[in-house]
Design a protein around this motif. Structure first.
Motif, PDB file in Angstrom:
ATOM      1  N   GLY A 179       0.815  -1.211   0.000  1.00 60.56           N
ATOM      2  CA  GLY A 179       0.000   0.000   0.000  1.00 60.56           C
ATOM      3  C   GLY A 179       0.847   1.259   0.000  1.00 60.56           C
ATOM      4  N   ILE A 180       1.878   1.254   0.816  1.00 60.17           N
ATOM      5  CA  ILE A 180       2.787   2.406   0.871  1.00 60.17           C
ATOM      6  C   ILE A 180       3.511   2.560  -0.461  1.00 60.17           C
ATOM      7  CG2 ILE A 180       4.839   3.354   1.997  1.00 60.17           C
ATOM      8  CD1 ILE A 180       3.922   1.828   4.543  1.00 60.17           C
ATOM      9  N   TYR A 181       3.951   1.451  -1.032  1.00 60.30           N
ATOM     10  CA  TYR A 181       4.647   1.492  -2.320  1.00 60.30           C
ATOM     11  C   TYR A 181       3.742   2.064  -3.412  1.00 60.30           C
ATOM     12  CZ  TYR A 181       7.416   0.155  -6.344  1.00 60.30           C
ATOM     13  OH  TYR A 181       8.127   0.189  -7.504  1.00 60.30           O
ATOM     14  N   SER A 182       2.476   1.669  -3.393  1.00 61.44           N
ATOM     15  CA  SER A 182       1.525   2.196  -4.384  1.00 61.44           C
ATOM     16  C   SER A 182       1.390   3.704  -4.253  1.00 61.44           C
ATOM     17  CB  SER A 182       0.153   1.537  -4.208  1.00 61.44           C
ATOM     18  OG  SER A 182       0.220   0.167  -4.473  1.00 61.44           O
ATOM     19  N   GLY A 183       1.356   4.184  -3.018  1.00 62.24           N
ATOM     20  CA  GLY A 183       1.304   5.626  -2.794  1.00 62.24           C
ATOM     21  C   GLY A 183       2.538   6.323  -3.308  1.00 62.24           C
ATOM     22  N   ASP A 184       3.685   5.702  -3.129  1.00 65.66           N
ATOM     23  CA  ASP A 184       4.940   6.271  -3.604  1.00 65.66           C
ATOM     24  C   ASP A 184       4.956   6.363  -5.127  1.00 65.66           C
ATOM     25  OD1 ASP A 184       7.708   7.190  -3.028  1.00 65.66           O
ATOM     26  OD2 ASP A 184       8.261   5.371  -4.127  1.00 65.66           O
ATOM     27  N   VAL A 185       4.479   5.328  -5.784  1.00 69.99           N
ATOM     28  CA  VAL A 185       4.411   5.322  -7.249  1.00 69.99           C
ATOM     29  C   VAL A 185       3.483   6.439  -7.728  1.00 69.99           C
ATOM     30  CG1 VAL A 185       3.619   4.008  -9.263  1.00 69.99           C
ATOM     31  CG2 VAL A 185       5.001   2.897  -7.519  1.00 69.99           C
ATOM     32  N   TYR A 186       2.343   6.611  -7.051  1.00 68.07           N
ATOM     33  CA  TYR A 186       1.386   7.654  -7.434  1.00 68.07           C
ATOM     34  C   TYR A 186       2.014   9.041  -7.289  1.00 68.07           C
ATOM     35  CZ  TYR A 186      -2.551  10.832  -7.237  1.00 68.07           C
ATOM     36  OH  TYR A 186      -3.392  11.887  -7.448  1.00 68.07           O
ATOM     37  N   VAL A 187       2.671   9.293  -6.162  1.00 68.85           N
ATOM     38  CA  VAL A 187       3.276  10.605  -5.925  1.00 68.85           C
ATOM     39  C   VAL A 187       4.385  10.872  -6.940  1.00 68.85           C
ATOM     40  CG1 VAL A 187       4.610  11.959  -4.254  1.00 68.85           C
ATOM     41  CG2 VAL A 187       2.642  10.652  -3.496  1.00 68.85           C
ATOM     42  N   THR A 188       5.150   9.854  -7.285  1.00 70.15           N
ATOM     43  CA  THR A 188       6.209  10.006  -8.282  1.00 70.15           C
ATOM     44  C   THR A 188       5.616  10.389  -9.638  1.00 70.15           C
ATOM     45  OG1 THR A 188       7.634   8.419  -7.150  1.00 70.15           O
ATOM     46  CG2 THR A 188       8.098   8.825  -9.483  1.00 70.15           C
ATOM     47  N   LYS A 189       4.561   9.700 -10.052  1.00 70.56           N
ATOM     48  CA  LYS A 189       3.919  10.022 -11.338  1.00 70.56           C
ATOM     49  C   LYS A 189       3.343  11.432 -11.316  1.00 70.56           C
ATOM     50  CE  LYS A 189       2.811   5.341 -12.772  1.00 70.56           C
ATOM     51  NZ  LYS A 189       1.771   4.357 -13.057  1.00 70.56           N
ATOM     52  N   LEU A 190       2.743  11.800 -10.207  1.00 71.88           N
ATOM     53  CA  LEU A 190       2.184  13.145 -10.071  1.00 71.88           C
ATOM     54  C   LEU A 190       3.273  14.198 -10.230  1.00 71.88           C
ATOM     55  CD1 LEU A 190      -0.333  14.849  -9.360  1.00 71.88           C
ATOM     56  CD2 LEU A 190       0.373  14.648  -6.966  1.00 71.88           C
ATOM     57  N   ALA A 191       4.408  13.974  -9.594  1.00 76.58           N
ATOM     58  CA  ALA A 191       5.520  14.918  -9.693  1.00 76.58           C
ATOM     59  C   ALA A 191       6.050  15.005 -11.121  1.00 76.58           C
ATOM     60  CB  ALA A 191       6.641  14.512  -8.748  1.00 76.58           C
ATOM     61  N   GLU A 192       6.159  13.865 -11.777  1.00 78.34           N
ATOM     62  CA  GLU A 192       6.687  13.854 -13.141  1.00 78.34           C
ATOM     63  C   GLU A 192       5.745  14.556 -14.115  1.00 78.34           C
ATOM     64  OE1 GLU A 192       9.242   9.708 -12.842  1.00 78.34           O
ATOM     65  OE2 GLU A 192       7.297   9.687 -13.824  1.00 78.34           O
ATOM     66  N   MET A 193       4.448  14.478 -13.862  1.00 77.52           N
ATOM     67  CA  MET A 193       3.484  15.048 -14.799  1.00 77.52           C
ATOM     68  C   MET A 193       3.174  16.514 -14.526  1.00 77.52           C
ATOM     69  SD  MET A 193       0.880  11.779 -15.323  1.00 77.52           S
ATOM     70  CE  MET A 193      -0.294  12.518 -14.265  1.00 77.52           C
ATOM     71  N   THR A 194       3.356  16.989 -13.291  1.00 78.50           N
ATOM     72  CA  THR A 194       2.966  18.360 -12.983  1.00 78.50           C
ATOM     73  C   THR A 194       4.115  19.201 -12.460  1.00 78.50           C
ATOM     74  OG1 THR A 194       2.207  17.727 -10.770  1.00 78.50           O
ATOM     75  CG2 THR A 194       0.572  17.729 -12.530  1.00 78.50           C
ATOM     76  N   VAL A 195       4.665  18.844 -11.351  1.00 79.21           N
ATOM     77  CA  VAL A 195       5.680  19.663 -10.701  1.00 79.21           C
ATOM     78  C   VAL A 195       6.901  19.815 -11.591  1.00 79.21           C
ATOM     79  CG1 VAL A 195       7.197  19.866  -8.689  1.00 79.21           C
ATOM     80  CG2 VAL A 195       4.866  19.025  -8.413  1.00 79.21           C
ATOM     81  N   ASN A 196       7.407  18.727 -12.109  1.00 77.02           N
ATOM     82  CA  ASN A 196       8.611  18.794 -12.946  1.00 77.02           C
ATOM     83  C   ASN A 196       8.350  19.537 -14.258  1.00 77.02           C
ATOM     84  OD1 ASN A 196       9.993  17.418 -10.983  1.00 77.02           O
ATOM     85  ND2 ASN A 196       9.908  15.442 -12.029  1.00 77.02           N
ATOM     86  N   VAL A 197       7.164  19.424 -14.807  1.00 72.93           N
ATOM     87  CA  VAL A 197       6.810  20.134 -16.036  1.00 72.93           C
ATOM     88  C   VAL A 197       6.795  21.629 -15.769  1.00 72.93           C
ATOM     89  CG1 VAL A 197       4.965  20.535 -17.713  1.00 72.93           C
ATOM     90  CG2 VAL A 197       5.535  18.208 -17.024  1.00 72.93           C
ATOM     91  N   ASP A 198       6.218  22.039 -14.613  1.00 78.05           N
ATOM     92  CA  ASP A 198       6.207  23.456 -14.252  1.00 78.05           C
ATOM     93  C   ASP A 198       7.626  23.985 -14.070  1.00 78.05           C
ATOM     94  OD1 ASP A 198       3.465  23.415 -14.324  1.00 78.05           O
ATOM     95  OD2 ASP A 198       3.213  23.245 -12.138  1.00 78.05           O
ATOM     96  N   ALA A 199       8.513  23.189 -13.536  1.00 77.58           N
ATOM     97  CA  ALA A 199       9.900  23.613 -13.336  1.00 77.58           C
ATOM     98  C   ALA A 199      10.605  23.799 -14.674  1.00 77.58           C
ATOM     99  CB  ALA A 199      10.647  22.597 -12.482  1.00 77.58           C
TER     100      ALA A 199
END
Length: 57
Positions: A34-54
């Motif tokens: 469950g924790i790993y799934s959350g980590d994968v989700y947060v990583t994808k979120l960062a790659e699609m939004t935060v890193n794009v904004d940067a």
């Protein structure tokens, strides 16, 4: 923080398995997944939004 959870629960699950505590090992393994799934989700979120904004800056 998720990495600490993965490491901690994963270690506890392995230890429980070694001790023959099958029910505890299964529950801890489920928590680790469950924790790993959350980590994968947060990583994808960062790659699609935060890193794009940067990149745009």
């Amino acid at each position: 923080m998720n990495h600490y959870g993965i490491a901690g629960f994963g270690t506890a699950a392995s230890f429980a398995g070694t001790l023959g505590l099958k029910k505890a090992a299964k529950a801890l393994d489920k928590a680790t997944k469950g924790i790993y799934s959350g980590d994968v989700y947060v990583t994808k979120l960062a790659e699609m939004t935060v890193n794009v904004d940067a990149e745009d800056s």
